[in-house]
Design a protein around this motif. Structure first.
Motif, short mmCIF file in Angstrom:
data_model
loop_
_atom_site.label_atom_id
_atom_site.label_comp_id
_atom_site.label_asym_id
_atom_site.label_seq_id
_atom_site.Cartn_x
_atom_site.Cartn_y
_atom_site.Cartn_z
N ALA A 113 0.84 -1.20 0.00
CA ALA A 113 0.00 0.00 0.00
C ALA A 113 0.87 1.25 0.00
O ALA A 113 1.96 1.28 0.58
CB ALA A 113 -0.92 0.01 1.21
N GLY A 114 0.37 2.28 -0.62
CA GLY A 114 1.11 3.53 -0.65
C GLY A 114 1.11 4.23 0.69
O GLY A 114 2.07 4.95 1.03
N SER A 115 0.05 4.04 1.49
CA SER A 115 -0.07 4.71 2.79
C SER A 115 -0.51 3.71 3.86
O SER A 115 -1.64 3.72 4.31
CB SER A 115 -1.09 5.86 2.70
OG SER A 115 -0.66 6.85 1.79
N THR A 163 -4.50 4.99 20.38
CA THR A 163 -3.68 6.02 19.74
C THR A 163 -2.19 5.74 19.83
O THR A 163 -1.45 5.91 18.84
CB THR A 163 -3.97 7.39 20.38
OG1 THR A 163 -5.37 7.58 20.50
CG2 THR A 163 -3.40 8.51 19.54
N SER A 164 -1.71 5.30 20.98
CA SER A 164 -0.26 5.13 21.17
C SER A 164 0.33 3.99 20.37
O SER A 164 1.55 3.82 20.34
CB SER A 164 0.05 4.94 22.65
OG SER A 164 -0.30 6.09 23.39
N THR A 165 -0.53 3.18 19.71
CA THR A 165 -0.02 2.10 18.86
C THR A 165 0.15 2.54 17.41
O THR A 165 0.71 1.79 16.62
CB THR A 165 -0.97 0.89 18.90
OG1 THR A 165 -2.18 1.20 18.20
CG2 THR A 165 -1.29 0.46 20.32
N ILE A 166 -0.32 3.72 17.05
CA ILE A 166 -0.45 4.08 15.63
C ILE A 166 0.84 4.70 15.08
O ILE A 166 1.37 5.67 15.62
CB ILE A 166 -1.62 5.05 15.42
CG1 ILE A 166 -2.95 4.37 15.73
CG2 ILE A 166 -1.63 5.62 14.00
CD1 ILE A 166 -4.15 5.29 15.71
N LEU A 167 1.31 4.15 13.98
CA LEU A 167 2.33 4.75 13.13
C LEU A 167 1.73 4.90 11.74
O LEU A 167 1.15 3.94 11.22
CB LEU A 167 3.60 3.90 13.09
CG LEU A 167 4.73 4.40 12.18
CD1 LEU A 167 6.10 4.17 12.83
CD2 LEU A 167 4.71 3.73 10.80
N ALA A 168 1.83 6.08 11.15
CA ALA A 168 1.19 6.35 9.86
C ALA A 168 2.03 7.33 9.07
O ALA A 168 2.86 8.06 9.63
CB ALA A 168 -0.22 6.92 10.07
N GLU A 201 -3.93 1.07 3.94
CA GLU A 201 -4.10 -0.27 4.49
C GLU A 201 -3.78 -0.22 5.98
O GLU A 201 -2.83 0.45 6.39
CB GLU A 201 -3.16 -1.25 3.79
CG GLU A 201 -3.18 -2.66 4.36
CD GLU A 201 -2.12 -3.56 3.72
OE1 GLU A 201 -2.36 -4.79 3.64
OE2 GLU A 201 -1.05 -3.05 3.33
N LEU A 202 -4.56 -0.92 6.79
CA LEU A 202 -4.28 -1.03 8.22
C LEU A 202 -3.62 -2.36 8.50
O LEU A 202 -4.17 -3.42 8.17
CB LEU A 202 -5.56 -0.89 9.05
CG LEU A 202 -5.39 -1.09 10.56
CD1 LEU A 202 -4.47 -0.02 11.16
CD2 LEU A 202 -6.75 -1.10 11.26
N LEU A 203 -2.45 -2.30 9.11
CA LEU A 203 -1.69 -3.49 9.48
C LEU A 203 -1.52 -3.53 11.00
O LEU A 203 -1.57 -2.49 11.66
CB LEU A 203 -0.30 -3.48 8.84
CG LEU A 203 -0.22 -3.28 7.33
CD1 LEU A 203 1.23 -3.06 6.91
CD2 LEU A 203 -0.81 -4.49 6.62
N TYR A 204 -1.28 -4.73 11.53
CA TYR A 204 -1.02 -4.88 12.96
C TYR A 204 0.27 -5.66 13.18
O TYR A 204 0.50 -6.69 12.53
CB TYR A 204 -2.14 -5.65 13.65
CG TYR A 204 -3.29 -4.80 14.12
CD1 TYR A 204 -3.35 -4.32 15.43
CD2 TYR A 204 -4.33 -4.47 13.25
CE1 TYR A 204 -4.42 -3.54 15.86
CE2 TYR A 204 -5.41 -3.70 13.68
CZ TYR A 204 -5.44 -3.24 14.99
OH TYR A 204 -6.49 -2.47 15.41
N ALA A 205 1.09 -5.17 14.10
CA ALA A 205 2.15 -6.01 14.66
C ALA A 205 1.51 -6.96 15.64
O ALA A 205 0.71 -6.55 16.49
CB ALA A 205 3.19 -5.14 15.35
#
Length: 314
Positions: A113-115, A163-168, A201-205
């Motif tokens: 994904a681009g973003s 919120t504290s999990t988000i990298l974008a 795209e939303l991904l999860y570790a």
């Protein structure tokens, strides 16, 4: 500072110098070193400025807003200040585990994904127990609104984003800012709007990378119950939810905000809202009933007993 700076960390804070300093140190302690940490002080706050001045690291920048605008506004201001390609969000009362950014960057760079937005599991810490959330990750093809809201048990945390999990991508956070004035569900609102953008795209570790401190002896946004405001937001943003997700959110999150008032009209209003505009399931009705039957403190203790694990004294 290395010219390879690629991540900006944005930490909004106000009148919590000890917590803000702890959050900053967890960001500066990442194994991925090429980052900057931007603390956005939400209005003049001499104590926090003084505490942060004692952190001797050139990667730290402090931005003081002239007036208080609350966390969504401060996050937006931080994203505008960011110099990295990626921005990672950290609330001032949370901490990151050392590998958080390195793991998320690897996932982001591998995404077609681009973003890509990269979240992670977290450790939810209450005075009684730790629990890992979300308990499950999104299934292929599952609508994200249903992943976040439709429960498989009586307690929240099956599907979850914090919120504290988000990298974008920094550009995405500028293009889709946080909703200023919204007091609760800020990350849910932002994520459901952001994933509607092209090539997102939303991904999860899979591993927990954040320590979410749910202290019960201090004010936290997650304990506020702005029922009327949140109901207006829900009705105005119905298009973000599938009918199944709309009903589940109404009979869980909205129910938990209304229940402390003990007003029967809210109990009935939520049932009518879920039935009239959504598609509730049996577990949604049961969730609604148990929220109204059990006091909030008792519900929290029961939840910790069922889904938590004992806190490691070490």
């Amino acid at each position: 500072m290395s010219s390879a700076l690629d991540v900006s960390v944005v930490i909004p804070t106000c009148n919590r110098p000890h917590l803000a300093t702890r959050a900053v140190r967890s960001a500066l302690g990442q194994t991925h070193r090429n980052l900057e940490v931007i603390v956005v002080v939400d209005g003049p706050d001499e104590a926090t400025e003084k505490a942060l001045a004692e952190v001797a690291d050139p990667r730290l920048r402090v931005v003081v807003l002239p007036v208080r605008g609350n966390a969504p506004n401060a996050r937006n201001a931080g994203a505008r200040e960011a110099r990295g390609r990626w921005t990672a969000l950290l609330d001032d009362d949370d901490e990151w585990l050392p590998e958080k950014i390195a793991i998320q960057l690897a996932l982001a760079e591998a995404s077609p994904a681009g973003s890509p937005i990269v979240a992670s599991r977290l450790i939810s810490r209450t005075p009684r127990a730790d629990s890992v959330m979300p308990r499950r990750l999104p299934a292929a093809g599952q609508p994200l609104s249903e992943y976040f809201t439709v429960r498989r048990g009586l307690f929240y945390g099956d599907g979850f984003i914090q919120t504290s999990t988000i990298l974008a991508p920094t550009e995405l956070l500028r293009r889709v800012p946080f909703t200023v004035g919204l007091r609760r569900q800020q990350e849910l609102d932002w994520t459901l709007r952001a994933v509607r953008e092209p090539d997102v795209e939303l991904l999860y570790a899979a591993e927990p990378l954040v320590l979410w401190h749910q202290d019960e002896n201090r004010h936290r946004i997650s304990l506020e119950m702005p029922y009327e405001q949140q109901m207006r937001w829900l009705r105005a943003n119905r298009e973000l939810f599938t009918p199944r997700a709309y009903a589940a959110f109404t009979l869980s999150v909205m129910s938990s905000m209304a229940a402390p008032s003990r007003q029967a009209r809210h109990f009935r209003e939520l049932l009518a809202e879920a039935r009239g505009n959504g598609r509730p399931g049996a577990l949604d009705y049961l969730t609604h009933l148990q929220i109204w039957a059990l006091p909030p403190g008792l519900r929290r203790r029961v939840r910790d007993l069922i889904v938590g694990r004992a806190v490691d004294a070490g």
